[in-house]
Design a protein around this motif. Structure first.
Motif, short mmCIF file in Angstrom:
data_model
loop_
_atom_site.label_atom_id
_atom_site.label_comp_id
_atom_site.label_asym_id
_atom_site.label_seq_id
_atom_site.Cartn_x
_atom_site.Cartn_y
_atom_site.Cartn_z
N VAL A 1 42.89 0.27 60.47
CA VAL A 1 42.60 0.11 59.05
C VAL A 1 43.68 -0.77 58.41
CG1 VAL A 1 42.43 1.31 56.83
CG2 VAL A 1 41.30 2.26 58.85
N GLY A 2 44.93 -0.53 58.80
CA GLY A 2 46.02 -1.34 58.28
C GLY A 2 45.89 -2.80 58.66
N LEU A 3 45.52 -3.07 59.90
CA LEU A 3 45.30 -4.46 60.31
C LEU A 3 44.21 -5.10 59.47
CD1 LEU A 3 45.48 -4.19 64.21
CD2 LEU A 3 47.09 -5.38 62.72
N ASP A 4 43.15 -4.36 59.24
CA ASP A 4 42.04 -4.87 58.44
C ASP A 4 42.49 -5.17 57.00
OD1 ASP A 4 38.99 -5.26 58.24
OD2 ASP A 4 39.39 -3.85 56.61
N ARG A 5 43.33 -4.29 56.44
CA ARG A 5 43.77 -4.46 55.06
C ARG A 5 44.63 -5.70 54.87
NH1 ARG A 5 40.49 -0.94 54.70
NH2 ARG A 5 40.60 1.00 53.46
N ILE A 6 45.35 -6.11 55.91
CA ILE A 6 46.20 -7.30 55.77
C ILE A 6 45.49 -8.57 56.26
CG2 ILE A 6 48.30 -5.94 55.93
CD1 ILE A 6 48.62 -6.90 58.83
N GLY A 7 44.18 -8.47 56.45
CA GLY A 7 43.40 -9.65 56.81
C GLY A 7 43.25 -9.89 58.29
N LEU A 8 43.61 -8.91 59.12
CA LEU A 8 43.49 -9.05 60.57
C LEU A 8 42.43 -8.09 61.11
CD1 LEU A 8 47.27 -9.33 61.52
CD2 LEU A 8 45.60 -11.18 61.34
N GLY B 1 37.45 -7.57 66.12
CA GLY B 1 37.80 -7.28 67.50
C GLY B 1 38.90 -8.14 68.08
N THR B 2 38.92 -9.43 67.72
CA THR B 2 39.92 -10.32 68.31
C THR B 2 41.32 -9.95 67.86
OG1 THR B 2 38.32 -12.14 68.42
CG2 THR B 2 40.65 -12.71 68.54
N ALA B 3 41.50 -9.76 66.56
CA ALA B 3 42.82 -9.41 66.04
C ALA B 3 43.27 -8.06 66.59
CB ALA B 3 42.80 -9.37 64.52
N ALA B 4 42.36 -7.09 66.67
CA ALA B 4 42.71 -5.77 67.18
C ALA B 4 43.14 -5.86 68.64
CB ALA B 4 41.52 -4.83 67.03
#
Length: 447
Positions: A151-158, A161-164
């Motif tokens: 969720v944190g990665l998503d909140r900062i624009g990442l 699936g690729t970013a994760a």
């Protein structure tokens, strides 16, 4: 010992095939690995061979002679390249982008997590299966810290699936830095350099890229390394990381044994470091508790959820020993011989403890004796990690999939490789690389 390992893997594979053919609920087509048999190659194949050749050919000597900080930087880059190469044997989409997007994974829950305080407060109530709002498998099986990472990665624009997947690779590769840093801080600089190439060419990198357990391994390793570093700030930060690790996986309560081993081996200020580390852990536990998630309540629900799924079918009588075969494939063939040497060294240390009359010399007993020896960290840490793994295995709460679940312990097991004769290390590294290449090319792994 190498023959014992080979026999263990062969028997576990053969018995697994027979049990699968009979319809026994192993839920692992390529048992003892959670994978399916599917020989294949990809454009990661030549890259992986190239990285392995570079580490075996140049890495061993360079690890002995290079300056420390540049060495760690290159080791992290090499570990990242190794992990990405193995993932790309399956292709960019299947090996990375789509690896964490199935319904069972954490990313499935990210779009619906719009209110983090509400998610934390209601997390435990959604763990059990067969409810309209039950968490997906991986989210339900772990404390909320694991979901918070994505969720944190998503909140900062990442998001996505690729970013994760790349986050799993990049953080997982930091184990190659954290374990040597811990060894050096504990007075075993030579061992830190000797072990480093084995951490780079870890066969378990097949699962680091990409599963959330790569991130888990990185967090645990960093926390333990900071406990080893001198001063009070570093152990406090280490405690914060280990407290967060407790909220990544319930099984990380066992990391406490490794943390105690690190503190025993510290050259000074053990009590101060212990207090600082405990304060960090307590702060994280309290923060989650105030937000509405209580670790013990979640653990009780997870045990119940565990037996609502495949664990009810998977036979303990097979997995309790087949798990160890999966561990050999994740840690590599060096594991058994290296551990045998470490245990032999531990026995030698125990026999050397004074046995005279009671008094000040006698009261020093074995703990300071081990801590004060140059070989102490290369004995106590892998032995502690082995005890942790055996406890997890016997618990019955790790039936299958341990090739990735036990990744946070594998790096500490491989410290035992420092006991191998220097003349043999390149051969052992070749065996490590061959194991990883065989797994990544013969089976299709599942996160």
């Amino acid at each position: 010992m190498l023959g014992v390992e080979a026999a263990l893997v062969a028997v576990a594979t053969a018995v697994g095939a027979v049990l699968n053919a009979r319809g026994v609920g192993l839920h692992a087509d390529a048992a003892p690995l959670y994978a399916t048999w599917q020989p294949h190659a990809g454009w990661g194949t030549p890259a992986a061979v190239l990285v392995a050749g570079g580490v075996i050919g140049l890495g061993v000597r360079w690890a002995r002679t290079a300056r420390w900080v540049p060495l760690l930087g290159v080791a992290w880059l090499a570990s990242t390249a190794w992990t990405l190469s193995l993932a790309l044997v399956d292709g960019w989409s299947a090996g990375l982008t789509e690896r964490l997007t199935p319904q069972a994974e954490y990313l499935h829950e990210v779009p619906g997590t719009t209110d983090i305080p509400a998610m934390l407060a209601g997390f435990t109530g959604r763990i059990l299966d067969f409810q309209p709002d039950s968490w997906s498998t991986h989210t339900a099986g772990h404390p909320p810290g694991a979901l918070l990472v994505f969720v944190g990665l998503d909140r900062i624009g990442l998001g996505g699936g690729t970013a994760a997947a790349l986050a799993c690779v990049l953080v997982g590769a930091t184990v190659t830095v954290s374990v040597p840093v811990a060894l050096r801080a504990l007075g075993a600089s030579g061992a830190a350099r000797a072990v480093l190439p084995f951490l780079v060419l870890l066969p378990g990198a097949v699962w680091v890229g990409a599963s959330a357990d790569g991130i888990f391994a990185g967090v645990v390793a960093a926390g333990l390394a900071l406990l080893a570093v001198r001063g009070r700030v570093a152990p406090a930060v280490g405690g914060l990381l280990l407290g967060f690790a407790l909220h990544l996986s319930y099984g990380f309560v066992l990391v406490g044994l490794l943390a105690l081993a690190v503190l025993v081996l510290r050259p000074a200020d053990r009590i101060a470091a212990l207090c600082a580390g405990l304060a960090g852990v307590a702060a994280v536990v309290a923060a989650f508790g105030l937000a509405g998630f209580r670790w013990w309540d979640g653990y009780q629900r997870v045990v119940e959820r565990y037996y609502q799924g495949w664990a009810a079918d998977r036979p303990y009588g097979y997995w309790v020993w087949a798990n160890l075969a999966a561990l050999v494939l994740s840690a590599g063939p060096v594991l058994g011989p290296a551990l045998c040497r470490a245990v032999t060294a531990a026995v030698a240390v125990a026999r050397s403890v004074p046995t005279g009359p009671r008094g000040p010399a006698r009261r020093r007993f074995a703990v300071p004796a081990v801590a004060g020896r140059a070989g102490g960290p290369t004995v106590l840490l892998p032995v502690a990690a082995a005890v942790v793994v055996l406890a997890a295995d016997l618990s019955g709460l790790s039936k299958a999939e341990v090739e990735r679940i036990w990744l946070p312990f594998v790096g500490w097991l491989l410290i035992a490789a420092a006991h191998l004769p220097p003349a043999t290390r390149r051969w052992w590294l070749a065996g490590q690389a061959a194991t990883a290449l065989a797994v990544s090319h013969l089976v299709w792994t599942v996160s």
